[in-house]
Enzyme design. Sequence first.
Site, PDB file in Angstrom:
ATOM      1  N   GLY A  76      69.020  70.758  -1.567  1.00  0.00           N
ATOM      2  CA  GLY A  76      68.793  69.317  -1.494  1.00  0.00           C
ATOM      3  C   GLY A  76      68.744  68.779  -2.914  1.00  0.00           C
ATOM      4  N   ALA A  78      66.311  68.418  -4.931  1.00  0.00           N
ATOM      5  CA  ALA A  78      65.497  69.224  -5.847  1.00  0.00           C
ATOM      6  C   ALA A  78      66.212  70.523  -6.228  1.00  0.00           C
ATOM      7  CB  ALA A  78      64.143  69.527  -5.212  1.00  0.00           C
ATOM      8  N   GLY A  79      66.797  71.193  -5.250  1.00  0.00           N
ATOM      9  CA  GLY A  79      67.412  72.496  -5.511  1.00  0.00           C
ATOM     10  C   GLY A  79      68.770  72.388  -6.191  1.00  0.00           C
ATOM     11  N   HIS A 300      55.800  57.210   8.996  1.00  0.00           N
ATOM     12  CA  HIS A 300      56.583  56.065   8.527  1.00  0.00           C
ATOM     13  C   HIS A 300      56.540  54.946   9.562  1.00  0.00           C
ATOM     14  CE1 HIS A 300      59.789  53.706   6.856  1.00  0.00           C
ATOM     15  NE2 HIS A 300      60.001  54.581   5.890  1.00  0.00           N
ATOM     16  N   ARG A 364      53.105  52.604   3.412  1.00  0.00           N
ATOM     17  CA  ARG A 364      53.434  53.092   4.753  1.00  0.00           C
ATOM     18  C   ARG A 364      52.216  53.439   5.590  1.00  0.00           C
ATOM     19  NH1 ARG A 364      58.566  56.874   2.923  1.00  0.00           N
ATOM     20  NH2 ARG A 364      59.847  55.076   2.379  1.00  0.00           N
ATOM     21  N   GLU A 459      60.077  68.286  -2.184  1.00  0.00           N
ATOM     22  CA  GLU A 459      59.093  68.054  -1.112  1.00  0.00           C
ATOM     23  C   GLU A 459      58.303  69.325  -0.792  1.00  0.00           C
ATOM     24  OE1 GLU A 459      60.675  65.866   2.261  1.00  0.00           O
ATOM     25  OE2 GLU A 459      58.832  66.161   3.405  1.00  0.00           O
ATOM     26  N   ARG A 469      52.646  58.976   0.047  1.00  0.00           N
ATOM     27  CA  ARG A 469      53.757  58.767  -0.883  1.00  0.00           C
ATOM     28  C   ARG A 469      54.291  57.345  -0.752  1.00  0.00           C
ATOM     29  NH1 ARG A 469      59.224  58.780  -0.452  1.00  0.00           N
ATOM     30  NH2 ARG A 469      59.301  59.639   1.649  1.00  0.00           N
ATOM     31  N   LEU A 475      62.939  60.915  -3.620  1.00  0.00           N
ATOM     32  CA  LEU A 475      64.205  61.201  -4.302  1.00  0.00           C
ATOM     33  C   LEU A 475      63.950  61.284  -5.804  1.00  0.00           C
ATOM     34  CD1 LEU A 475      66.637  58.837  -2.330  1.00  0.00           C
ATOM     35  CD2 LEU A 475      65.981  61.179  -1.820  1.00  0.00           C
TER      36      LEU A 475
HETATM   37  C1  LIG Z   1      65.604  59.806   7.356  1.00  0.00           C
HETATM   38  C2  LIG Z   1      64.996  59.939   5.983  1.00  0.00           C
HETATM   39  C3  LIG Z   1      65.205  58.959   5.028  1.00  0.00           C
HETATM   40  C4  LIG Z   1      64.632  59.070   3.761  1.00  0.00           C
HETATM   41  N1  LIG Z   1      64.860  58.098   2.830  1.00  0.00           N
HETATM   42  C5  LIG Z   1      64.311  58.219   1.600  1.00  0.00           C
HETATM   43  C6  LIG Z   1      64.557  57.235   0.608  1.00  0.00           C
HETATM   44  O1  LIG Z   1      65.242  56.260   0.827  1.00  0.00           O
HETATM   45  N2  LIG Z   1      63.995  57.408  -0.615  1.00  0.00           N
HETATM   46  C7  LIG Z   1      63.216  58.480  -0.911  1.00  0.00           C
HETATM   47  O2  LIG Z   1      62.745  58.601  -2.045  1.00  0.00           O
HETATM   48  N3  LIG Z   1      62.997  59.449   0.014  1.00  0.00           N
HETATM   49  C8  LIG Z   1      63.516  59.346   1.255  1.00  0.00           C
HETATM   50  N4  LIG Z   1      63.285  60.309   2.181  1.00  0.00           N
HETATM   51  C9  LIG Z   1      62.582  61.542   1.782  1.00  0.00           C
HETATM   52  C10 LIG Z   1      63.553  62.441   1.025  1.00  0.00           C
HETATM   53  O3  LIG Z   1      64.815  62.357   1.616  1.00  0.00           O
HETATM   54  C11 LIG Z   1      63.129  63.913   1.014  1.00  0.00           C
HETATM   55  O4  LIG Z   1      61.776  64.027   0.713  1.00  0.00           O
HETATM   56  C12 LIG Z   1      63.926  64.667  -0.027  1.00  0.00           C
HETATM   57  O5  LIG Z   1      65.296  64.443   0.148  1.00  0.00           O
HETATM   58  C13 LIG Z   1      63.623  66.151   0.033  1.00  0.00           C
HETATM   59  O6  LIG Z   1      64.484  66.801  -0.881  1.00  0.00           O
HETATM   60  P1  LIG Z   1      64.333  68.338  -1.178  1.00  0.00           P
HETATM   61  O7  LIG Z   1      65.413  68.691  -2.118  1.00  0.00           O
HETATM   62  O8  LIG Z   1      62.935  68.631  -1.583  1.00  0.00           O
HETATM   63  O9  LIG Z   1      64.548  69.058   0.230  1.00  0.00           O
HETATM   64  P2  LIG Z   1      65.753  68.975   1.300  1.00  0.00           P
HETATM   65  O10 LIG Z   1      66.741  67.942   1.000  1.00  0.00           O
HETATM   66  O11 LIG Z   1      65.078  68.953   2.635  1.00  0.00           O
HETATM   67  O12 LIG Z   1      66.486  70.342   1.124  1.00  0.00           O
HETATM   68  C14 LIG Z   1      65.938  71.555   1.575  1.00  0.00           C
HETATM   69  C15 LIG Z   1      66.919  72.649   1.242  1.00  0.00           C
HETATM   70  O13 LIG Z   1      66.271  73.897   1.479  1.00  0.00           O
HETATM   71  C16 LIG Z   1      67.091  74.730   2.258  1.00  0.00           C
HETATM   72  N5  LIG Z   1      66.211  75.593   3.047  1.00  0.00           N
HETATM   73  C17 LIG Z   1      65.080  75.251   3.712  1.00  0.00           C
HETATM   74  N6  LIG Z   1      64.539  76.337   4.278  1.00  0.00           N
HETATM   75  C18 LIG Z   1      65.338  77.369   3.957  1.00  0.00           C
HETATM   76  C19 LIG Z   1      65.303  78.755   4.253  1.00  0.00           C
HETATM   77  N7  LIG Z   1      64.316  79.310   4.958  1.00  0.00           N
HETATM   78  N8  LIG Z   1      66.319  79.534   3.785  1.00  0.00           N
HETATM   79  C20 LIG Z   1      67.332  78.996   3.049  1.00  0.00           C
HETATM   80  N9  LIG Z   1      67.400  77.702   2.723  1.00  0.00           N
HETATM   81  C21 LIG Z   1      66.403  76.907   3.190  1.00  0.00           C
HETATM   82  C22 LIG Z   1      67.943  73.805   3.089  1.00  0.00           C
HETATM   83  O14 LIG Z   1      69.116  74.473   3.474  1.00  0.00           O
HETATM   84  C23 LIG Z   1      68.181  72.674   2.092  1.00  0.00           C
HETATM   85  O15 LIG Z   1      69.275  73.013   1.287  1.00  0.00           O
HETATM   86  C24 LIG Z   1      63.836  60.185   3.462  1.00  0.00           C
HETATM   87  C25 LIG Z   1      63.613  61.180   4.423  1.00  0.00           C
HETATM   88  C26 LIG Z   1      64.160  61.035   5.683  1.00  0.00           C
HETATM   89  C27 LIG Z   1      63.829  62.064   6.717  1.00  0.00           C
END
Ligand SMILES: Cc1cc2nc3c(=O)[nH]c(=O)nc-3n(C[C@H](O)[C@H](O)[C@H](O)COP(=O)(O)OP(=O)(O)OC[C@H]3O[C@@H](n4cnc5c(N)ncnc54)[C@H](O)[C@@H]3O)c2cc1C
Length: 671
Positions: A76, A78-79, A300, A364, A459, A469, A475
């Site tokens: 995602g 972060a990664g 939310h 929120r 996250e 939050r 993001l």
């Molecule tokens: C519908 C929606 C709308 C949103 N809109 C906003 C917004 O407008 N602005 C904002 O700031 N935030 C928003 N958010 C929150 C935000 O999108 C997330 O908090 C953020 O994108 C999380 O990013 P991340 O990189 O931490 O994790 P993620 O994007 O969830 O990525 C997780 C990664 O980990 C991998 N993974 C997980 N478990 C495993 C495992 N066991 N083995 C291998 N891989 C694994 C997955 O494959 C994925 O690649 C929204 C959230 C939702 C649900």
Amino acid sequence: MAEQESTFPVSENAPSGPEQQQLPDADAYFSLGDPIADTKAPGGPIESRWSERKFGAKLVNPANRRKLSVIIVGTGLAGASAAATLGESGYQVKSFCYQDSPRRAHSIAAQGGINAAKNYRNDGDSTFRLFYDTVKGGDYRSRESNVYRLAEVSANIIDQCVAQGVPFAREYGGLLDTRSFGGVQVQRTFYARGQTGQQLLLGAYQALERQIAAGTVTMYAKHDMLELVVADGRARGIVVRDLTTGEIETHFADVVVLATGGYGNVFFLSTNAMGSNVTAAWRAHRKGAYFANPCYTQIHPTCIPVSGDYQSKLTLMSESLRNDGRIWVPKSGEDTREARDIPEDERDYYLERRYPAFGNLVPRDIASRAAKAVCDEGRGVGPGGLGVYLDFADAIKRLGRKAVEAKYGNLFDMYAQITGEDPYETPMRIYPAVHYTMGGLWVDYDLQSTIPGLFVTGEANFSDHGANRLGASALMQGLADGYFVLPNTIADYLADGPFEKIDDTHPAAVEAVTEVTDRVQKLLSVKGTRTVDSFHRELGQIMWEYCGMERSEEGLRKAIGMIRELREAFWNDVLVPGSGNDLNQSLERAGRVADFLELGELMCVDALHRRESCGGHFRAESQTEDGEALRHDDQFAYVAAWEFTGTGQQPVLHKEDLVYEFVEMKQRSYK
Ligand SMILES: Cc1cc2nc3c(=O)[nH]c(=O)nc-3n(C[C@H](O)[C@H](O)[C@H](O)COP(=O)(O)OP(=O)(O)OC[C@H]3O[C@@H](n4cnc5c(N)ncnc54)[C@H](O)[C@@H]3O)c2cc1C
């Protein structure tokens, strides 16, 4: 506003001194361990802390980086940003995700925008104001140093993404456009229509792909991390299952990073992607990483209401809609007229009425509770009375339909496709839903967990948002962690490497692989009568009912008992068809639900022990006279970091005190 008296006699049960917060029957649920401190947190003026830490951190020279390896789980924001940056820096990176492509990570779903203290609007924004808003928005339960750093690097994120070609919305003259999100009075949210996450992820993904092509990053899509390898006291590898072949593999490195997202799906129904899970974080927790503030869940306020038992997912309507949409319910619960037939003076724009300063843009947690309150009063709209109106009639009149379409068109289309109603003609119906988890693995200022060599970003960690939050800051945090923070702090750890090579024969690796294979076999061999989803749905109902928008002492105790029984039933009666030797989505889900069944209990224990309301954690017994969250700073101004001691065993609570030097802790007010 001054602190008010609690309606709940917390003081009777919480004596002062080190033994405080031990509930009368605390032994039944947890025990108290030593306090925990963030040893990497710098002191001194807040503006210079991050620079100080960067300067104090050890460096790795470019020639040595080639000898050092990094595992990053998660692609995602972060990664992917971390993998691209560390690959570009010259480390050997292995990147993992369970989707068929890194660009399908859940971040792609993010809609509304990303915050940054650029002050392009000249409306009084600044790094300090973003810091202040975030600390206040988090209800004074986050770390000042972390939040200030986040605000400080926020402006760099926008520059980085623009340089990558992310198509942020622009004004007529070509400058980047911004809009407002909840809990603030400035316009600092950058956006790309209602697809901000998608565009940002494409930017990070192309940077990642570039490194994959350059050979610095090796990509493992469709690989599910099922265990962490902790060898000689350090995180040194992971055990994954190839989701296509079922093969169990080990991968080793000098350091492991988890960027695996949030665990909102413990509630079954949430706005998260169906695959979002806690497994990677939970496996690390079982191996010694503390889990911080697990009960802090964000509900939310603007989601499409639940429409039936068959549903397995909820849909978010972005917070950005609250810029122009007005939220209301009929003044009378008896009013059954169509929305458009209800005259103005018979409508209750309850957020504008209760919070005139912030109106529809309150944070929120506050908007969600207010929606619940009017529905509890019997004034909710739509089937079951669990909905409120989000109305654009005024905005369309003021700006014209075209302008509204340009800003929110794709969200309106989505709403129309799902509900069959036209939001240009009739107000949307919305209701709160689980969306984000502020809790996560405990990390220090360097983003390192309590297991040396295990870093956690995005996250998946707990670090920046306190008990609530603010919108558009997830993001920001994911990209801050991946592009700017981790690449600096991880070097301090790696400078002591490379560490002694380990392989499959190391006892820690053998043990981790055995744990995975035994568990897979156990899940397959129960051969019970109930589907994995039926257990997940039941867990979600318990969590929503007792650990959702409002929690009480009695309800949480009940929930803990129910979860324990459900977990036992799961291991005796779950049906996982198929085998472990090929693609088996029931098996994947079963492992995740098994972990949710353990996490759910910890969330309830955390919520039970925190006998105050703060942000997303609303304890019925602790509210002000007008129904707002009532904190108890004298007793609960700490991060609750939980240590695992065994399934169903009492976890150990370690407290990290929160000290506020730059923002005064006050009762939050958005009036
Ligand atoms: C519908 C929606 C709308 C949103 N809109 C906003 C917004 O407008 N602005 C904002 O700031 N935030 C928003 N958010 C929150 C935000 O999108 C997330 O908090 C953020 O994108 C999380 O990013 P991340 O990189 O931490 O994790 P993620 O994007 O969830 O990525 C997780 C990664 O980990 C991998 N993974 C997980 N478990 C495993 C495992 N066991 N083995 C291998 N891989 C694994 C997955 O494959 C994925 O690649 C929204 C959230 C939702 C649900």
